[in-house]
Scaffold this active site. Structure first.
Site, short mmCIF file in Angstrom:
data_model
loop_
_atom_site.label_atom_id
_atom_site.label_comp_id
_atom_site.label_asym_id
_atom_site.label_seq_id
_atom_site.Cartn_x
_atom_site.Cartn_y
_atom_site.Cartn_z
N TYR A 26 3.76 6.36 1.85
CA TYR A 26 4.84 7.06 1.14
C TYR A 26 4.36 8.27 0.34
O TYR A 26 5.16 9.07 -0.11
CB TYR A 26 5.54 6.10 0.17
CG TYR A 26 6.00 4.80 0.77
CD1 TYR A 26 6.65 4.76 2.00
CD2 TYR A 26 5.79 3.60 0.09
CE1 TYR A 26 7.07 3.55 2.54
CE2 TYR A 26 6.22 2.38 0.63
CZ TYR A 26 6.85 2.37 1.85
OH TYR A 26 7.27 1.18 2.38
N PRO B 282 0.83 -1.21 0.00
CA PRO B 282 0.00 0.00 0.00
C PRO B 282 0.86 1.26 0.00
O PRO B 282 1.85 1.34 0.74
CB PRO B 282 -0.81 -0.13 1.30
CG PRO B 282 -0.89 -1.59 1.53
CD PRO B 282 0.41 -2.16 1.04
N CYS B 283 0.48 2.22 -0.82
CA CYS B 283 1.36 3.36 -1.07
C CYS B 283 1.05 4.58 -0.20
O CYS B 283 1.78 5.56 -0.21
CB CYS B 283 1.25 3.78 -2.53
SG CYS B 283 -0.42 4.32 -3.02
N GLN B 284 -0.05 4.52 0.59
CA GLN B 284 -0.47 5.73 1.30
C GLN B 284 0.60 6.25 2.26
O GLN B 284 0.73 7.46 2.45
CB GLN B 284 -1.76 5.45 2.08
CG GLN B 284 -2.98 5.27 1.20
CD GLN B 284 -3.13 3.83 0.71
OE1 GLN B 284 -2.23 3.01 0.89
NE2 GLN B 284 -4.25 3.54 0.08
#
Length: 418
Positions: A122, A118-120
Site C-alpha cells: 500500500y 505488511p504495508c509495502q
C-alpha cells in the site's frame, strides 16, 4: 478485569509492547512469519515473564553474553514461548494457526485482536514499481485473513494499523481499496472508524503518519468514536526531539561499538526509554562507512543543522556515483537535534544514508539502539538475530509508546462503559 488479545502480523511486537506493560492485558498469542522477528517476540515474552518473577538477572546475563539463547529460554515455561506462532498467514496455514491458537485460548474470551498486515503493497514509496506486480501481489488482500480471525474469535474490538498510502491505494480493478476494506469489516459484524495518526503528537520522537482502523462489535456502537476521542486527548503539548531521545548515549565514530551509558538523563528517557534499572546498553554499534559517504554525510548533516536538506544533485561531481543525478534527490538525509526524526522505514536495514546522525563530529548513520529509541522502544528491548534483521524489525514496527496510548485508551473505555 483482564482483557485477552490475539496479535496478528506481529513483527517484533511494537504494537503488543504497549499492551504487555499493563497487567490488565493478556496476550494469548502472536502470529508472525519472519523467523528473526519471532525470536525477538520470544525474547520479549521472556523479559516480561522474568521481570514479573523478579528474575531479571537471567535476562541481564543474556544481554551480557554470559548465557546463550537456549539457556535463557530454559528459565521460562514452554507455555510462554509457545505464545509465538512462527507461521505466514495464508490459506494453506490458516487451519493450523487456528488449531494452535485454540490450544492457547481454551475457554478464555478473546476481547481484542490487534495487528496490521505488511504495508509495502500500500505504500506510496515504490508504488510505480509495485504496480507491475499488483495482479499477483497477495499482500493487497491480506486484510481478508484478518477478517477470518474476527469471524472465528468474535472479539469485542480490533486495531488494524497500516501506512497512510492505504487512503489512496487502488486495487487490481482500479478502485480505492479502503472503502472495500470498510465494507468487508462491516459485513463481518463490526462498526469501524479510522484516522491518520502522526506519532510525534503522542510522545514519539519521530514524525510518522499511519492510518489506524478501530472496529468494535456493532452492539458497542460508540466504541470506535470513543476510542479516537480518548486517544486524541492523550496528545502531548510538546513534541519530543532527537536530542531528547538520544540522551545518555555515548559518542561513536563509524564502525565503533560503545555500550556504555553516559551520566545524562532527562524526563523523557526516564519515562519511556530507561524503564528498567541495572540492565546494560545493547546494540549500540555504528556501521562502517566508506570515505565518499563520510564526506557526503558531513556535508548533508552540516546543511541540515542550518535547516537545509542538501539534494544529491547539489553535491560536487567527485562525490556522485550515479549517472542520473536528477533522480532520488533525497538519497541522503540527516537528522536534526531540535526536531523529531523523519519516518524510520525498513530500508534502513540496507543502508543508513537516510538517517545520518545530527552530530557532525560523530559523522555516521544511526545505530540500531538509536533507531529503536526514535521508534519508541525501551532500551531493555532486544532485537534478534542480526543488525540487518534488527533494523528491519524496527522500521516495520508500531512505536510502543503509541501502542501504550492505545492500551490506556481501551482500558479507560472498558472501565467507564462495560
Amino acid at each position: 478485569m483482564t482483557l485477552n488479545l490475539i496479535d496478528l502480523f506481529s513483527g517484533a511486537g511494537g504494537l503488543t509492547e504497549g499492551f504487555s506493560t499493563h497487567n490488565e492485558f493478556n496476550i494469548l498469542g502472536h502470529v508472525e512469519k519472519d523467523y528473526s522477528a519471532s525470536l525477538t517476540l520470544k525474547v520479549r515474552e521472556t523479559f516480561h515473564y522474568l521481570k514479573k518473577k523478579k528474575k531479571l538477572k537471567v535476562y541481564r546475563d543474556y544481554l551480557n553474553n554470559k548465557i546463550d539463547l537456549d539457556t535463557l529460554f530454559k528459565h521460562v515455561p514452554s507455555s510462554i514461548l509457545d505464545k509465538v506462532i512462527n507461521e505466514e498467514i495464508s490459506q494453506n496455514t490458516l487451519t493450523k494457526i487456528f488449531e494452535e491458537l485454540d490450544s492457547k485460548i481454551q475457554n478464555n474470551k478473546v476481547h481484542g485482536i490487534i495487528g496490521g498486515p505488511p504495508c509495502q503493497a500500500y505504500s506510496t514509496i515504490g508504488r510505480a514499481i509495485n504496480i507491475k506486480k499488483k495482479e499477483s501481489d497477495e499482500r493487497i488482500y491480506l486484510y481478508k485473513f484478518y477478517i477470518k480471525f474476527l469471524e472465528k474469535y468474535n472479539p469485542d474490538f480490533f486495531i488494524f494499523e497500516n501506512v497512510k498510502g492505504l487512503l489512496s491505494f487502488k486495487d487490481t480493478n482500479g478502485k480505492l481499496l479502503l472503502p472495500q476494506i470498510k465494507r468487508d469489516f462491516e459485513k463481518s459484524g463490526y462498526k469501524i472508524k479510522y484516522e491518520v495518526i502522526n506519532t510525534k503528537f503522542f510522545d514519539v520522537a519521530q514524525s510518522r503518519e499511519r492510518i489506524i482502523i478501530f472496529g468494535s462489535k456493532k452492539e458497542f456502537n460508540d466504541f470506535p468514536t470513543l476510542f479516537f476521542n480518548f486517544l486524541n486527548n492523550k496528545k502531548s503539548s510538546k513534541i519530543p526531539t532527537v536530542h531528547e531521545a538520544f540522551c545518555g548515549l555515548p559518542n561513536l565514530k563509524n564502525g565503533e561499538i560503545n555500550n556504555n551509558y553516559t551520566t545524562e538523563k532527562n524526563k523523557y528517557i526516564n519515562k519511556y526509554i530507561r524503564t528498567t534499572r541495572n540492565l546494560p546498553l545493547t546494540q549500540n554499534i555504528a556501521r562502517p562507512h566508506n570515505e565518499r559517504d563520510l564526506k557526503i554525510y558531513k556535508l548533508v548533516s552540516f546543511a541540515k543543522q542550518s535547516g537545509i536538506n542538501l539534494k544529491y544533485n547539489e553535491l560536487e561531481q567527485s562525490l556522485k556515483t550515479h549517472k542520473h543525478d536528477d533522480k532520488f534527490l533525497d538519497r541522503y538525509k540527516a537528522l536534526k537535534w531540535d526536531e523529531p526524526a523523519h519516518t524510520i522505514v525498513a530500508h534502513i536495514a540496507k543502508d543508513g544514508h537516510h538517517y545520518i546522525h545530527p552530530d557532525i563530529r560523530q559523522n555516521r548513520s544511526i545505530t540500531v539502539r538509536e533507531a529503536a529509541r526514535l521508534q519508541g522502544f525501551p532500551d531493555d528491548f532486544y532485537f534478534e538475530q542480526s543488525r540487518t534483521a534488527a533494523f528491519t524489525q524496527i522500521g516495520n514496527a508500531v512505536p510502543p509508546i503509541l501502542s501504550q496510548k492505545f492500551s490506556e485508551t481501551i482500558f479507560e473505555i472498558y472501565n467507564n462503559l462495560f
